[in-house]
Design a protein around this motif. Structure first.
Motif, PDB file in Angstrom:
ATOM      1  N   ALA A   1       0.830  -1.209   0.000  1.00  0.00           N
ATOM      2  CA  ALA A   1       0.000   0.000   0.000  1.00  0.00           C
ATOM      3  C   ALA A   1       0.863   1.256   0.000  1.00  0.00           C
ATOM      4  N   GLU A   2       1.941   1.235   0.770  1.00  0.00           N
ATOM      5  CA  GLU A   2       2.824   2.405   0.829  1.00  0.00           C
ATOM      6  C   GLU A   2       3.473   2.676  -0.520  1.00  0.00           C
ATOM      7  N   ILE A   3       3.924   1.618  -1.185  1.00  0.00           N
ATOM      8  CA  ILE A   3       4.579   1.777  -2.485  1.00  0.00           C
ATOM      9  C   ILE A   3       3.589   2.297  -3.523  1.00  0.00           C
ATOM     10  N   LEU A   4       2.374   1.756  -3.530  1.00  0.00           N
ATOM     11  CA  LEU A   4       1.372   2.209  -4.495  1.00  0.00           C
ATOM     12  C   LEU A   4       0.972   3.658  -4.233  1.00  0.00           C
ATOM     13  N   ASP A   5       0.775   4.005  -2.965  1.00  0.00           N
ATOM     14  CA  ASP A   5       0.425   5.397  -2.635  1.00  0.00           C
ATOM     15  C   ASP A   5       1.524   6.351  -3.081  1.00  0.00           C
ATOM     16  N   SER A   6       2.776   5.945  -2.861  1.00  0.00           N
ATOM     17  CA  SER A   6       3.898   6.784  -3.272  1.00  0.00           C
ATOM     18  C   SER A   6       3.933   6.953  -4.789  1.00  0.00           C
ATOM     19  N   LEU A   7       3.677   5.865  -5.518  1.00  0.00           N
ATOM     20  CA  LEU A   7       3.657   5.940  -6.979  1.00  0.00           C
ATOM     21  C   LEU A   7       2.574   6.896  -7.466  1.00  0.00           C
ATOM     22  N   ARG A   8       1.405   6.791  -6.870  1.00  0.00           N
ATOM     23  CA  ARG A   8       0.292   7.646  -7.292  1.00  0.00           C
ATOM     24  C   ARG A   8       0.591   9.114  -7.028  1.00  0.00           C
ATOM     25  N   GLN A   9       1.247   9.388  -5.916  1.00  0.00           N
ATOM     26  CA  GLN A   9       1.593  10.773  -5.606  1.00  0.00           C
ATOM     27  C   GLN A   9       2.690  11.293  -6.526  1.00  0.00           C
ATOM     28  N   ARG A  10       3.697  10.470  -6.788  1.00  0.00           N
ATOM     29  CA  ARG A  10       4.836  10.915  -7.606  1.00  0.00           C
ATOM     30  C   ARG A  10       4.458  11.114  -9.066  1.00  0.00           C
ATOM     31  N   THR A  11       3.623  10.209  -9.599  1.00  0.00           N
ATOM     32  CA  THR A  11       3.295  10.285 -11.025  1.00  0.00           C
ATOM     33  C   THR A  11       2.077  11.157 -11.296  1.00  0.00           C
ATOM     34  N   GLY A  12       1.174  11.246 -10.320  1.00  0.00           N
ATOM     35  CA  GLY A  12      -0.068  11.969 -10.545  1.00  0.00           C
ATOM     36  C   GLY A  12      -1.007  11.254 -11.497  1.00  0.00           C
ATOM     37  N   GLU A  13      -0.733   9.971 -11.743  1.00  0.00           N
ATOM     38  CA  GLU A  13      -1.540   9.196 -12.683  1.00  0.00           C
ATOM     39  C   GLU A  13      -2.183   8.008 -11.971  1.00  0.00           C
ATOM     40  N   ALA A  14      -3.068   7.330 -12.697  1.00  0.00           N
ATOM     41  CA  ALA A  14      -3.726   6.144 -12.146  1.00  0.00           C
ATOM     42  C   ALA A  14      -2.758   4.965 -12.152  1.00  0.00           C
ATOM     43  N   VAL A  15      -2.617   4.318 -11.001  1.00  0.00           N
ATOM     44  CA  VAL A  15      -1.718   3.170 -10.859  1.00  0.00           C
ATOM     45  C   VAL A  15      -2.522   1.998 -10.307  1.00  0.00           C
ATOM     46  N   HIS A  16      -2.440   0.858 -10.980  1.00  0.00           N
ATOM     47  CA  HIS A  16      -3.170  -0.343 -10.572  1.00  0.00           C
ATOM     48  C   HIS A  16      -2.180  -1.458 -10.238  1.00  0.00           C
ATOM     49  N   LEU A  17      -2.558  -2.304  -9.284  1.00  0.00           N
ATOM     50  CA  LEU A  17      -1.794  -3.516  -8.988  1.00  0.00           C
ATOM     51  C   LEU A  17      -2.636  -4.714  -9.400  1.00  0.00           C
ATOM     52  N   VAL A  18      -2.046  -5.583 -10.200  1.00  0.00           N
ATOM     53  CA  VAL A  18      -2.749  -6.761 -10.718  1.00  0.00           C
ATOM     54  C   VAL A  18      -1.935  -8.002 -10.399  1.00  0.00           C
ATOM     55  N   ARG A  19      -2.605  -9.055  -9.933  1.00  0.00           N
ATOM     56  CA  ARG A  19      -1.950 -10.348  -9.720  1.00  0.00           C
ATOM     57  C   ARG A  19      -2.295 -11.280 -10.871  1.00  0.00           C
ATOM     58  N   TYR A  20      -1.399 -12.234 -11.109  1.00  0.00           N
ATOM     59  CA  TYR A  20      -1.659 -13.288 -12.086  1.00  0.00           C
ATOM     60  C   TYR A  20      -1.755 -14.603 -11.326  1.00  0.00           C
ATOM     61  N   SER A  21      -2.913 -15.238 -11.413  1.00  0.00           N
ATOM     62  CA  SER A  21      -3.163 -16.467 -10.666  1.00  0.00           C
ATOM     63  C   SER A  21      -3.597 -17.568 -11.623  1.00  0.00           C
TER      64      SER A  21
END
Length: 255
Positions: free
Chosen positions: A87-107
């Motif tokens: 969650a911390e890494i994704l929040d940081s990415l969203r703040q730094r890029t200002g763009e939509a960032v998604h996390l997807v798993r492959y199962s």
């Protein structure tokens, strides 16, 4: 046996899922029908529907079923939020890029949405799952399996991806080109020229042995690829952190 119709469609579907969750992949369709005390024909129809919609998967060797990607996705959506490196890494990415960032798993060769950004939601989750060539997320999954015909029956994951690719009209030649593109670039990209128009990139999160576990996808409004490509170095750095955290046991939700 219960009188036919004693279980409604919804109740039967939930009953099937609960029995598979409790009993594991050795419980066959006949076993499910006996346990739920419903006619075999009713159980078979429901099981086939749940498999078609990816709520269940057929186990390749044990004769039974396992819970599918869509059940895992529902479980993630209702789980209470917790503080985690992910969650911390994704929040940081969203703040730094200002763009939509998604996390997807492959199962098991399927796409599972783990964290969808509300800033710019995926244009179609169903398309992301079923039309692998039309999204960066799907193209990354395609590139993780061989494109040669002789290798398609070697692994259940490979067979699942190949079957999804064929059903959406992706030829072996197109599959091969996608593999080459992702291997050359180290990430996948796609331009959506639809009504909304958006450019997307997806960078892989891999296990130490090279298995594709997940991806970080970034989407920007407008069909200009440079708007998304300029963020690739930042995404690759975040993916490396998540891969390291996964390998050391700090993050387990990606698997």
């Amino acid at each position: 046996m219960r009188p036919q119709g004693a279980l409604s469609g919804v109740a039967l579907a939930l009953g099937v899922l609960e029995e598979v969750a409790r009993s594991g992949p050795t419980l066959t369709a006949n076993g499910i029908a006996r346990t739920l005390e419903v006619p075999r024909a009713s159980a078979y129809r429901m099981i086939n529907s749940l498999v078609a919609e990816e709520y269940l998967l057929r186990h390749p060797t044990l004769g039974g079923f396992v819970l599918g990607a869509r059940v895992q996705e529902l479980a993630h959506l209702v789980a209470p939020p917790t503080d985690s490196p992910t969650a911390e890494i994704l929040d940081s990415l969203r703040q730094r890029t200002g763009e939509a960032v998604h996390l997807v798993r492959y199962s098991r060769g399927r796409v599972v949405i783990a964290d969808e950004d509300e800033l710019l939601p995926l244009s179609s989750i169903d398309r992301t799952r079923r039309q692998l060539g039309s999204t960066a997320i799907g193209r990354l999954l395609l590139a993780s399996v061989p494109s040669r015909p002789g290798t398609l029956n070697a692994d259940p994951v490979v067979e699942t991806v190949a079957r999804t690719a064929r059903s959406s009209g992706i030829s072996l030649h197109e599959h091969r080109l996608i593999v080459e593109e992702v291997e050359t670039n180290g990430f996948a990209q796609h331009i959506d020229l639809g009504a909304e128009g958006r450019a997307c990139v997806a960078v892989p999160i891999k296990a130490p042995q090279g298995e594709l576990l997940a991806c970080i996808a970034l989407a920007v409004r407008g069909p200009e690829p440079e708007s998304a490509l300029r963020h690739v170095p930042t995404l690759l750095g975040a993916a490396h952190k998540l891969a390291h955290a996964t390998s050391t046991g700090t993050v387990s939700a990606i698997r």
